[in-house]
Design an enzyme around this catalytic site. Structure first.
Site, mmCIF file in Angstrom:
data_model
loop_
_atom_site.group_PDB
_atom_site.id
_atom_site.type_symbol
_atom_site.label_atom_id
_atom_site.label_comp_id
_atom_site.label_asym_id
_atom_site.label_seq_id
_atom_site.Cartn_x
_atom_site.Cartn_y
_atom_site.Cartn_z
ATOM 1 N N GLY A 4 0.836 -1.188 0.000
ATOM 2 C CA GLY A 4 0.000 0.000 0.000
ATOM 3 C C GLY A 4 0.868 1.233 0.000
ATOM 4 O O GLY A 4 2.103 1.157 0.031
ATOM 5 N N PRO A 29 2.807 4.829 1.121
ATOM 6 C CA PRO A 29 3.634 5.118 2.312
ATOM 7 C C PRO A 29 2.814 5.762 3.422
ATOM 8 O O PRO A 29 1.838 6.467 3.165
ATOM 9 C CB PRO A 29 4.684 6.103 1.780
ATOM 10 C CG PRO A 29 4.629 5.994 0.300
ATOM 11 C CD PRO A 29 3.238 5.590 -0.054
ATOM 12 N N GLY A 30 3.243 5.529 4.655
ATOM 13 C CA GLY A 30 2.677 6.235 5.798
ATOM 14 C C GLY A 30 1.367 5.704 6.330
ATOM 15 O O GLY A 30 0.725 6.353 7.145
ATOM 16 N N VAL A 31 0.959 4.482 5.899
ATOM 17 C CA VAL A 31 -0.317 3.952 6.392
ATOM 18 C C VAL A 31 -0.131 2.992 7.571
ATOM 19 O O VAL A 31 -1.099 2.421 8.062
ATOM 20 C CB VAL A 31 -1.110 3.253 5.262
ATOM 21 C CG1 VAL A 31 -1.544 4.248 4.222
ATOM 22 C CG2 VAL A 31 -0.294 2.122 4.632
ATOM 23 N N GLY A 32 1.125 2.780 8.008
ATOM 24 C CA GLY A 32 1.361 1.964 9.203
ATOM 25 C C GLY A 32 1.763 0.540 8.934
ATOM 26 O O GLY A 32 1.605 -0.319 9.796
ATOM 27 N N THR A 87 4.875 -0.810 8.411
ATOM 28 C CA THR A 87 6.052 -1.223 9.187
ATOM 29 C C THR A 87 5.749 -1.270 10.685
ATOM 30 O O THR A 87 6.082 -2.241 11.365
ATOM 31 C CB THR A 87 7.215 -0.245 8.920
ATOM 32 O OG1 THR A 87 7.477 -0.201 7.519
ATOM 33 C CG2 THR A 87 8.464 -0.701 9.656
ATOM 34 N N SER A 99 -6.120 3.140 -16.941
ATOM 35 C CA SER A 99 -7.386 3.434 -16.277
ATOM 36 C C SER A 99 -8.043 4.726 -16.741
ATOM 37 O O SER A 99 -9.175 5.002 -16.385
ATOM 38 C CB SER A 99 -7.187 3.483 -14.760
ATOM 39 O OG SER A 99 -6.307 4.525 -14.415
ATOM 40 N N LYS A 105 -8.999 5.591 -5.180
ATOM 41 C CA LYS A 105 -9.695 6.470 -6.124
ATOM 42 C C LYS A 105 -11.014 6.972 -5.539
ATOM 43 O O LYS A 105 -11.390 8.132 -5.745
ATOM 44 C CB LYS A 105 -9.937 5.718 -7.435
ATOM 45 C CG LYS A 105 -8.648 5.424 -8.209
ATOM 46 C CD LYS A 105 -8.903 4.574 -9.435
ATOM 47 C CE LYS A 105 -7.598 4.303 -10.192
ATOM 48 N NZ LYS A 105 -7.783 3.450 -11.368
#
Length: 818
Positions: free
Chosen positions: A391, A393-396, A398, A714, A757
């Site tokens: 997904g 970056p920065g969504v948790g 790690t 798309s 989206k």
């Protein structure tokens, strides 16, 4: 004997009697021996225990008495008959020996002289007389006293010639020992030659051989003189062989003493000195390694490998470079947690609470972890799955690994794979190389201390390739539950079981992960956060965290949901929350500065305060634009930072039907525009377009923000709608967006990144979305709360797209096409 060296009871040996300071070696003459044999021994004797030595009949030795009981005994005996019973202690470390701590066979000793030394100790010179055996103890204080009986020697021999030959052999060997041993003075050989009594010769040599107290005691207890002589001969022969071997080694060493050997010899001396000062010897270190290996839970193959390598180390010269390499290898084997596993926690409700506490949303991931725990609880043992979280970056992704480790009760290990190009980083180097190391997997397992940690493989899509190998190929064995039971590290050279490790890989882009590697992992999509979720995350996690890090509390700052939403919408554009956390930190720093400088500030922040701290809102890019112009259509795109809206602009001008495309587009996107144009030409009448117009006008398609590279299929239906709109001058439906791939047959195909989206559409205040019918399953997986206020149109054909997207109404100032 005035200059002879006086010996301490604790440290007595033959070599100290024969030294360069000696002027006289007292010997027993046949007349003296005859007088001793005629004497009778007392029925009761004070018992003097000796440490580290055994007194033999006829032998004269000096001793130093240090114990109070011994000093008292010698004083009393010296005032009386000057006769004591001398016995050896079984254990020299016992300070106050009882009858159980001494041997029961000893020698009656005559005190020849008592000396008071300057240091306060009492030194006494004694001579052995006859052997005795202790019958019973009659006194323990102030010193031991016992009833004794004489131990009679059996001096008669069956074959005198054989006995004489034994005595001659003893003399010859004794002279050889004196000759071979440079520590013994030359006077010792004269002493041996001048001894006339056979029994005294045996006793004298037995007393002065390098034997343990127990070995000497065995000699003393032999009643038969011939047997004692044979045993003495045997021990003397062993001593001679040891001396000859030692001298041969020294001779070879001396003849070939180059620089390396000289350094080794000095090192050995230094090591001996260190041992004396309390250091650890090489042999002791090897013994410790072997003892530690007995506690390891490794299989037969590993045990045999360790023993083989340990024996190899034992044969090595410590000065060799390979010695350090070999020792490091063995230490690694001992430090690895072979077969050691931490116990999993099976409190599923508590695990769920931990996961919910640390991360907002991410329902699929949490559900998968709870499922894994449930199976472990029921089965007790299973191969751990290989999970890949992908997904933006920065969504948790790690940080989720830490929460999983805490929920499972396991150790947590993280290994960053970003930019890793050397295969040896995964598999290690062969230990024959200088500076060789095990792979980072094995190093991290050693650091974890258990064989079943939660192992986060961060940025697995960033693995690179170089002339040093392909690390992604090396990962194939690691991430295959059927193969990693015997993971082979080049340094370790034996299989290590990784099947109980819970691997969690993270990636931003699945397309960059090789297919074979991707096939081994269970893919879980970690989608971006909605605005509502970001507001909750900021309120529950980010603001409390930043307040704590800046030394503040909730009393210093109050931020409402409306203000947090303003920060999210006006100052961040991302799927995750890293940028949001930076903005939150900026707000908190402003408060911290105000408090430190004693400036007034508003504890409860308003919209005005937010703009004052962060500046004017900058990110209004993804706001929906009006539909007043023909050919401008809103598309939905997926980017590395989440979803976004995309404007497709078309314009026509007099020409010859040429197509121009701009906007920093990739090949796939250019192909989509070509397909859309060809499809319109093939079906012009169906869309209400005069075919002649298509040949009389040039078409230009542009996708704004040309500095940003754009690619992918798309935008196909968006381009089609834009072209039909510009050729018919019809309005595009208000607040409508779309995404989908097109084909020359007129079919609409599904695309990815639907959730991102949808979130982008909501941010842009879009009300209706056109999707391929096959994307309905993706919508079904999204929470209903995310879909609130949106209307979806599912299509399969391009004609359906045009029918939904375009109104019958013409745009203002519509062009007349001829």
């Amino acid at each position: 004997m005035s200059k002879s060296k006086i010996l301490h009871l604790d440290n007595l040996s033959l070599q100290d009697v024969f030294n360069e300071d000696s002027e006289l070696i007292p010997l027993l003459t046949p007349e003296d021996e005859e007088l001793i044999n005629q004497e009778s021994i007392p029925e009761e004797l004070p018992i003097l225990p000796l440490r580290n030595t055994v007194l033999f009949p006829g032998v004269v030795i000096p001793i130093t008495a240090g114990r109070d009981k011994s000093i008292q005994l010698i004083k009393d005996a010296n005032r009386g008959e000057k006769v004591v019973g001398v016995v050896a202690q079984k254990n020299s470390e016992v300070e106050d020996p009882t009858i159980d701590d001494i041997y029961h066979t000893g020698v009656v000793a005559q005190i020849l002289r008592v000396l008071k030394m300057p240091d306060g100790n009492t030194t006494v010179i004694i001579q052995g007389k006859k052997r005795f055996e202790i019958e019973e103890v009659i006194q323990e204080e102030p010193y031991l006293k016992a009833k004794v009986t004489e131990a009679v020697d059996e001096r008669e021999v069956d074959d005198q010639k054989e006995f004489d030959a034994i005595i001659d052999s003893i003399k010859d060997l004794a002279l050889e020992v004196i000759k071979e041993n440079p520590m013994l003075p030359s006077e010792a050989s004269f002493a041996i030659k001048n001894i006339q009594s056979n029994s005294f010769l045996v006793n004298f040599i037995s007393s002065n051989m390098e034997l343990s107290v127990a070995q000497k005691q065995v000699l003393l207890e032999k009643d038969n003189l011939k047997e004692r002589a044979l045993l003495t001969l045997k021990n003397l022969d062993k001593e001679l062989q040891k001396l000859q071997l030692r001298n041969d080694i020294q001779s070879k060493t001396r003849s070939d003493l180059d620089k390396q050997q000289r350094e080794y010899y000095l090192h050995q001396q230094l090591k001996t000195i260190q041992d004396e000062l309390g250091g650890v010897s090489h042999e002791q270190e090897l013994d410790e390694m072997r003892a530690k290996s007995k506690t390891k839970k490794w299989n037969k193959e590993v045990a045999e490998t360790f023993e083989k390598e340990l024996n190899r180390l034992k044969r090595m010269n410590p000065q060799m470079a390979e010695f350090g390499i070999q020792r490091n290898y063995l230490e690694l084997m001992l430090e690895l947690p072979w077969g050691e596993y931490s116990k999993d926690k099976f409190d599923l409700k508590k695990a769920q609470k931990i996961l919910d506490r640390d991360h907002f949303g991410l329902e699929k991931v949490k559900e998968r972890i709870i499922e894994h725990l449930a199976v472990l609880k029921l089965r007790g043992d299973m191969k751990s799955p290989i999970i890949c979280l992908y997904g933006p970056p920065g969504v948790g992704k790690t940080s989720l690994g830490k929460s999983v480790a805490e929920a499972l009760g396991r150790e947590y290990v993280r290994m960053s794979l970003g930019g890793l190009r050397d295969e040896a980083e995964i598999r290690g180097h062969r230990k024959t190389y200088i500076g060789a190391l095990p792979g980072r997997l094995i190093q991290n397992i050693k650091k974890a201390g258990t064989s079943n940690p939660v192992f986060v493989l961060d940025e697995i899509d960033k693995l690179g390739q170089s002339h040093q190998g392909d690390p992604s190929s090396a990962m194939l064995e690691v991430l295959d539950p059927e193969q990693n039971t015997e993971f082979y590290d080049n340094y370790l050279e034996v299989g290590y079981d990784l099947s109980k490790v819970l691997f969690i890989a993270t990636a931003n882009n699945l397309g960059q992960i090789p297919w074979a590697l991707r096939d081994r992992m269970e893919i879980i999509n970690v989608t971006g956060y909605t605005i509502e979720e970001k507001v909750e995350i900021a309120k529950k996690y980010l603001f409390p965290k930043q307040l704590k890090e800046h030394g503040l509390s909730n009393e210093h700052l109050v931020v409402g949901k409306k203000q947090i939403e303003k920060i999210v919408e006006g100052y961040t554009r991302e799927s995750g929350v890293r940028g949001l956390e930076k903005q939150v930190a900026k707000v908190v720093r402003f408060v911290a500065k105000s408090i430190a400088m004693e400036e007034e500030y508003s504890v409860t922040l308003s919209d005005f305060d937010i703009e004052n701290i962060l500046g004017p809102a900058r990110l209004e890019r993804d706001k929906y634009e009006s539909n007043d112009v023909a050919g401008v259509v809103t598309g939905l795109a997926w980017t590395s930072v989440g979803g976004d809206i995309l404007f497709i602009e078309s314009i026509i001008s007099k020409g010859k039907g040429n197509l121009s495309i701009t906007g920093n587009l990739g090949n796939v996107m250019k192909e989509s525009s070509t397909i859309a144009m060809k499809y319109i030409k093939a079906n012009a009448e169906e869309f209400g377009i005069n075919p002649e117009i298509l040949d009389n006008y040039d078409v230009h398609i542009h996708v704004p923000e040309g500095a940003t590279p754009k690619d992918g299929p798309s935008a196909g239906i968006t381009m089609l709608t834009s072209l039909v709109s510009v050729f018919t001058q019809r309005k595009v439906k208000n607040k409508l967006a779309m995404t989908g791939e097109i084909t020359l047959r007129g079919k609409v195909l599904p695309v990815g990144g639907i959730k991102e989206k949808i979130l982008a559409a909501k941010r842009a205040n879009i009300k209706e979305i056109i999707l391929c019918a096959d994307n309905k399953k993706d919508i079904d997986e999204i929470k209903e709360s995310y879909l609130k206020g949106l209307k979806f149109h599912y299509v399969t054909d391009m004609s359906e797209v045009i029918e939904i997207a375009l109104t019958k109404q013409k745009v203002k100032k519509a062009k007349k096409l001829v």
